[in-house]
Design an enzyme around this catalytic site. Sequence first.
Site, PDB file in Angstrom:
ATOM      1  N   HIS A  87      29.222  42.874  39.700  1.00  0.00           N
ATOM      2  CA  HIS A  87      29.857  41.555  39.701  1.00  0.00           C
ATOM      3  C   HIS A  87      29.147  40.603  40.645  1.00  0.00           C
ATOM      4  CE1 HIS A  87      33.327  41.782  37.111  1.00  0.00           C
ATOM      5  NE2 HIS A  87      33.696  42.928  37.639  1.00  0.00           N
TER       6      HIS A  87
ATOM      7  N   HIS B 284      38.748  44.302  38.182  1.00  0.00           N
ATOM      8  CA  HIS B 284      39.183  45.164  39.284  1.00  0.00           C
ATOM      9  C   HIS B 284      39.854  44.354  40.391  1.00  0.00           C
ATOM     10  CE1 HIS B 284      36.842  48.314  37.394  1.00  0.00           C
ATOM     11  NE2 HIS B 284      37.182  49.166  38.342  1.00  0.00           N
TER      12      HIS B 284
END
Length: 219
Positions: A187, A136
């Site tokens: 993450h 992302h």
Amino acid sequence: MKNHTANLYRYLLYSALASIPFLLLSYLILIDSQWLISFDTIVGQFFYNSGSESFTRKVVIFTSIGNVKSVVIIVIILSLLISLRYKHWKKALWFALTVLLGAGIVNNFVKNTFERTRPLLTHLVEEHSYSFPSGHAMGAIIYIGALAFLIYEANKSKVAHLKFYTVSGTLLFSLLIAMSRLYLGVHFASDVIAGLSLGAAFLFIAMAIYERWLDTDLS
């Protein structure tokens, strides 16, 4: 021609500098650095433990802008717009290939090379791929940065301070996407930093070949 060569070397230099955080973090992951583990834990917990249920719903919607499906749809729409509405099919192809190669192929290759598992937290969105680097974060800086670069190139002689606005807008959007991934627990901090770094490095390479790409006869 001299200006083209100067731009080429300038963007390649920017790419090399932008890649430094990614390279450093890659090394720290490979040696299983305890410092990096502590850093990821502290920063990750800070973002993960802040917010509320209603805020989480908003973050989930926002982070979906960086999903593969969303990026593909956005790139197709923008590429068609650039090609058909503004009659710049070479620019449209440059944009599409930049995003496809950088946010898709390069990111997946690096993920599968490192095979880093995601944080051991309750993920607030479903993810199945490896963690390093953040797709992302990398995708955001590539596709928003590539679009901002095209806007700047088309209007730099008309709008004062456009470089500041395009760079600032790209960085702000990319940072918000990166922070959303930390908040959602999918993450590590090093993942998103590496994603931004590698994404910027790849974007600068694409910028370096932009003028030569436009001069190339693809017929």
